[in-house]
Design an enzyme around this catalytic site. Structure first.
Site, PDB file in Angstrom:
ATOM      1  N   GLU A 193       0.828  -1.218   0.000  1.00 47.76           N
ATOM      2  CA  GLU A 193       0.000   0.000   0.000  1.00 47.76           C
ATOM      3  C   GLU A 193       0.860   1.265   0.000  1.00 47.76           C
ATOM      4  OE1 GLU A 193      -3.121   0.588  -0.482  1.00 47.76           O
ATOM      5  OE2 GLU A 193      -3.718  -1.509  -0.598  1.00 47.76           O
ATOM      6  N   GLY A 194       1.997   1.195  -0.656  1.00 47.04           N
ATOM      7  CA  GLY A 194       2.937   2.320  -0.669  1.00 47.04           C
ATOM      8  C   GLY A 194       3.930   2.144   0.455  1.00 47.04           C
TER       9      GLY A 194
END
Length: 591
Positions: free
Chosen positions: A441-442
């Site tokens: 998610e980053g």
């Protein structure tokens, strides 16, 4: 062995005593029917479900893992049945849109449930959370026809959802992705390409899996401005809503991972698969980012949830494990040794874990509150304020929750000593499962760049200054409260450090193109510590009015945070002030 009991008392304290959630919910038509009694009942039933259904499958799911055989993925024993039970009891639709079968519960309540799920069984939780993310995106951007076809089935758990972003050569830099979508005569698109690291891309839970796929149209602009978003089902859907023929999407393999082994992480191959455009052409990233604030908070909660079960397990072990004698004399005179919880270093570890967990829980509820205001409020000013807070603090929460979550799990493992390194005791699994949350998610480095670059440097520090001003305003209103006598000055000093850190960031960014990259991680950690300090002060103030163990414990743990953890902020500022010179000096070949 691993021990977990949903921390309902602390959750209720934060929800009702600190943030007065019921008053907020009553002020917004979409949440007006959510009472305190209803919220408490939801949390209690959620705790029972997590403890009774998810937790018993956690270690066995890790031991067995998922298997792949000729495109077919089989999940660990018991996972399919557990998911079905969760779906039948509405847990897959807790915060979904009621127009399509969701329960419409506020995110402020959902974040506490998500934390529980991550404590009980992160691998199993991920299937539900990815479906929730897909629903958020569909609800915000899909056509009515797509929403009415797919949302009820995903909410009910009959179908699942995924997000397909990453490609073998394209991770953070989505602008270079190669997956193509060719327009078809019937208004659909033929999607072709390969996606990797797809959570729940294939499994055996239900009849259909709905993939949200980033791809480029033939005439798309170069880079990230040319990305569109498509809905691509595993099975096509007939006009009557039933599952039809197989679509051109298959699972090429699954990854063999360090942790979350019960979660199927898939390579997905799209071979002319039929899909439908979501939102406008070339606006795929904008559509995807609609749900990113929610999803990044949810992944942050993975760190928090694992930190909580690690803490509870370490406390129980420390109470039972007999080693040595207390420095002040025997505390267990009838035994041959004292429990290790009497020793100062063990206390240091447990207090650190608890202070970080409870600070994180308060921030998750605060962010959930801001997400609810941003989504449901009719007050334009309140909505704008909430949107600004969400944008500013989401990267902080995702990175700080997961960094501190791994730290907490490692500390818990240390409490167990040698047993912490042995699989049967469960602690090493928490460390392995927590590690991925810093990456997907980053990555946390990307979160730090988002905060320092986009959210602070790009607007001249205005959002950061507004946050500091809000905390100062709150502090001025309660400065005479005896409960804050010990922490008022440290909090004021922490705010000054954050202001100085912001000024350092802005000054160096104006003179050095490498400055944001060099300072971002320390700046995010500084922001996280100061935010926790504010929330701990708020909790301590409310706790002072309680004459019970929870109130007393909050004040003690809060003082520990201010005395032993907040001083890290001084070092972080000094690191920022050092700038980029030393880290950028060596030539690549000299490493």
């Amino acid at each position: 062995m691993a021990t977990y009991k949903a921390p309902l008392d602390d959750m209720r304290f934060i929800l009702h005593d600190v943030f007065d959630a019921e008053t907020l919910w009553a002020s917004m038509p979409a949440t007006a029917e959510v009472s305190r009694d209803l919220a408490d009942a939801v949390l209690e039933e959620a705790g029972k479900m997590v403890e009774g259904v998810m937790l018993p499958l956690n270690r066995s799911g890790d031991e067995e893992g998922c298997t792949w055989n000729d495109t077919v993925v089989t999940t660990p024993k018991g996972f399919k049945e557990a998911f079905r039970m969760m779906a039948e009891n509405g847990w897959t639709a807790l915060s979904g849109n009621p127009e399509y079968g969701g329960q419409g519960m506020p995110k402020m309540l959902a974040v506490l449930f998500e934390e529980m799920m991550h404590s009980g069984n992160t691998s199993l939780a991920l299937y539900t959370l990815l479906s929730n993310g897909a629903c958020l995106c569909l609800d915000a951007h899909a056509t009515e026809a797509l929403k009415s076809t797919y949302l009820p089935k995903i909410y009910s758990g009959e179908w699942s959802g995924t997000m397909c972003l990453t490609e073998p050569h394209s991770g953070t830099d989505l602008g270079i992705l190669r997956t193509k979508a060719e327009p078809q005569a019937d208004g659909s698109y033929a999607v072709t390409g390969t996606k990797i690291f797809i959570t729940g891309g294939e499994h055996d839970f239900n009849d259909n899996i709905i993939h949200l796929v980033l791809a480029k149209l033939p005439d798309a602009p170069a880079g990230s401005k040319g990305i569109s978003l498509f809905l691509v089902p595993k099975f096509l859907v007939n006009d009557d809503g039933s599952v039809g023929e197989r679509n051109g999407v298959t699972c090429g393999s699954i990854e063999h991972k360090m942790g979350i082994k019960g979660s199927a992480t898939c390579v997905m191959n799209f071979d002319g698969a039929k899909g439908w455009l979501i939102g406008e052409a070339n606006q795929g990233l904008a559509c995807m980012f609609t749900m990113m604030n929610y999803e990044r908070v949810s992944i942050g909660l993975q760190g928090l949830g694992l930190g909580e079960i690690a803490y509870q397990s370490a406390v129980e072990y420390a109470r039972d494990r007999l080693q040595g004698r207390a420095a002040g004399g025997a505390q267990n005179p009838n035994g041959n040794a004292d429990p290790i919880i009497v020793h100062g270093d063990v206390r240091r570890m447990l207090m650190t874990m608890r202070a970080l967990n409870e600070g994180g829980r308060a921030l998750s509820a605060y962010l959930g509150m801001q997400l609810d205001i941003a989504k449901f409020s009719d007050d334009a000013a309140a909505k704008a304020h909430a949107e600004d807070r969400v944008a500013l603090l989401t990267p902080v929460a995702k990175a700080f929750f997961t960094d501190r979550g791994l730290e907490t799990c490692v500390i818990g493992q240390q409490v167990f000593g040698g047993h912490g390194y042995i699989r049967e005791w469960g602690m090493e699994q928490f460390v392995r499962d927590a590690r991925i949350a810093q990456i997907y998610e980053g990555t946390n480095g990307i979160q730090a760049l988002d905060l320092a670059g986009r959210k602070v440097a790009r607007n001249g520090g205005q959002s950061a200054a507004a946050f500091v001003a809000e905390v100062r305003e709150w502090l001025a209103g309660v400065a005479d409260q005896p409960a804050l006598a010990e922490v008022k000055a440290p909090l004021e000093n922490a705010l000054a450090l954050l202001e100085e850190g912001t000024a350092t960031l802005l000054t160096q960014a104006g003179n050095d193109p490498d400055a944001v990259n060099a300072l971002a991680v320390e700046y995010l950690d500084l922001f996280g510590l100061v935010t926790y300090a504010w929330l701990w002060a708020r909790m301590m103030l409310v706790a002072a009015g309680r004459d019970d163990k929870l109130g007393q414990g909050k004040q003690v743990v809060g003082r520990f945070f201010f005395e032993r953890l907040l001083p890290r902020a001084e070092t972080l500022l000094k690191q920022m002030q050092a700038g980029s010179r030393t880290m950028m000096t060596l030539a690549a070949e000299d490493f």
